[in-house]
Design an enzyme around this catalytic site. Structure first.
Site, PDB file in Angstrom:
ATOM      1  CG  ASP A 156      21.502  35.478 -19.004  1.00  0.00           C
ATOM      2  OD1 ASP A 156      21.702  34.324 -18.606  1.00  0.00           O
ATOM      3  OD2 ASP A 156      21.073  36.397 -18.281  1.00  0.00           O
ATOM      4  CB  SER A 174      19.441  42.128  -8.392  1.00  0.00           C
ATOM      5  OG  SER A 174      19.578  42.089  -7.032  1.00  0.00           O
ATOM      6  N   GLY A 175      18.073  42.061 -11.123  1.00  0.00           N
ATOM      7  CA  GLY A 175      17.768  42.431 -12.510  1.00  0.00           C
ATOM      8  C   GLY A 175      16.447  41.742 -12.819  1.00  0.00           C
ATOM      9  CG  ASN A 179      23.873  32.555 -11.819  1.00  0.00           C
ATOM     10  OD1 ASN A 179      24.064  33.631 -12.398  1.00  0.00           O
ATOM     11  ND2 ASN A 179      22.705  32.197 -11.325  1.00  0.00           N
TER      12      ASN A 179
END
Ligand SMILES: Nc1ncnc2c1ncn2[C@@H]1O[C@H](COP(=O)(O)OP(=O)(O)O)[C@@H](O)[C@H]1O
Ligand SMILES: CC(=O)OP(=O)(O)O
Ligand SMILES: [Mg+2]
Length: 403
Positions: free
Chosen positions: A152, A215-216, A9
């Site tokens: 995703d 972070s995102g 990941n």
């Protein structure tokens, strides 16, 4: 010895890998992660059997490929991990790739699929490039191991046309694949299944508002177990701000920021074509631009070190509130749960409390003791709702994109 499955990941600030037994269902054997790639020094988290270990890494691991190689070596060289001593012990490598375009499902990597994914890189150069660099590295260093990519974006194929369509010339939109795709779908799929099970409801009857904030950061509204809308768009830049991302802004801002914005960024390479505007909005904005740090744990504190830190926190809360309101209405108020996940959502009790305190009009309330404690190591879903009334539950879910 049966072979293992390796799951990779690559996030924007971290690389996480997990080895699983090659059986159904797979069982985790070892877990290793490097975080802080964008805020050195990098930190290693290693988990194997009863052994849990955290350390600050001295090597320079500023790229996802370097972090991946380091993690692989760390696992192969562990004498207590004799089941996976070399690449010969790996049967499959499963890669999280952020942008899968129109792919609805996972694909096996071969020359044809790698070629198609290369074509998508221009749509998400900042996000797919790193993951595909790891895929390419595996092709060279682990040539006999099959690679499968999981996207995703695939989970969001159920988003209705009126939600995914941008009101621009439709011929151009179709020819160039310009629509809302949405991301963090591997995580949303895990969370939806886990929370439905926790609430004892069939997944196909479960309605949720989920925050995946790391972070995102993004949010997603789940109706009857499926994605109905999400805050990210054509790329992971849209929606909420993040560690280095602006999130949604007036698109005209780009033309006024600098007159160089449309040109290729100095960070552009022959493989990765990014404009100055993309570079600024994706890599030089967000918490980093406002406060100098990409680490939200320095921002989400009771006494922020500066006004800028306080502003960053308030901006995040404001943007999330906007999506909660919108998604609550999209679900006609029929909400089973509001779920926090991702590095910030799982760890910041302050952010959860601040946000939910502002949602009292929707009947949401938090139990302070449960919230402060947060989920235990082995607790996938934790209920932090105040009281046991009929309203939506407030939950924390420790997401697991690797599994
Ligand atoms: N206790 C905490 N409070 C607030 N933020 C935290 C805390 N611990 C970690 N974080 C933040 O979580 C983020 C990383 O989340 P994660 O979901 O692992 O990111 P990604 O997958 O996007 O690399 C970082 O910005 C980090 O600062
Ligand atoms: C899609 C995305 O932004 O991923 P991450 O949060 O892992 O950077
Ligand atoms: Mg992530």
């Amino acid at each position: 010895m049966p072979k293992s499955i390796l799951s990779v990941n690559a996030g924007s600030s971290s690389v996480k890998i997990t080895f699983y037994t090659f059986e159904n269902p797979p069982r985790p054997i070892a877990d290793a992660a490097i975080s802080g790639i964008t805020a050195p020094p990098p930190k290693l988290k290693y988990h194997q059997g009863d052994k849990k270990h955290n350390e600050v890494v001295k090597e320079d691991l500023s790229t996802p490929q370097a972090a991946f190689k380091y993690l692989l070596q760390r696992c192969f060289s562990d004498p207590e991990l004799s089941d996976i001593a070399s690449v010969d012990d790996v049967e499959y490598i499963c890669h999280r790739v952020v942008h899968g375009g129109d792919y609805r499902d996972a694909v096996e990597i071969n020359d044809e699929t790698l070629g198609r994914l290369k074509g998508l890189e221009d749509l998400a150069p900042l996000h797919n490039f790193s993951a595909l660099e790891i895929v390419r590295l595996c092709k060279v260093e682990l040539p006999n191991v099959k690679s499968i990519t999981f996207f995703d974006s695939a989970f969001h194929q159920t988003i209705p046309e009126a939600v995914r369509t941008y009101p621009i010339n439709q011929e151009i939109a179709k020819a160039n694949g310009l629509r809302k795709y949405g991301f963090h779908g591997i995580s949303y799929s895990f969370i939806t299944r886990s929370v439905a099970q926790f609430l004892n409801k069939p997944t196909e009857k479960t309605n949720l508002i989920i925050m995946h904030i790391g972070s995102g950061a993004s949010m997603c509204v789940i109706k009857n177990g499926k994605s109905l809308d999400t805050s990210m768009g054509l790329t992971p830049l849209a929606g909420l701000p993040g560690a280095t991302r602006s999130g949604s802004i007036d698109p005209s801002l780009v033309f006024h920021y600098t007159n160089e914005a449309g040109k290729l960024s100095p960070a552009s390479t022959t493989e990765m074509h990014i404009s100055t505007a993309e570079d600024i909005l994706n890599k030089q904005s967000g918490w980093k631009a406002l406060t100098g740090t990409t680490d939200f744990s320095q921002i989400a504190v009771e006494n922020p070190p500066s006004k800028a830190h306080k502003l960053a926190f308030d901006i995040f809360v404001d943007r999330m509130l906007g999506y909660i309101g919108s998604y609550y209405v999209k679900l006609n108020g029929e909400v089973d749960g509001v779920v926090f996940s991702g590095g910030i959502g799982e760890r910041s009790a302050l952010l959860r409390r601040t946000l939910i305190d502002k949602c009292q009009c929707l009947g949401l309330a938090i139990d302070d003791a449960a919230n402060d404690k947060g989920p235990g190591d082995e607790e996938t879903v934790k209920d932090i709702t105040k009281g046991s009334g009929k309203g939506p539950r407030v939950l924390v879910c420790q997401t697991d994109e690797q599994v």
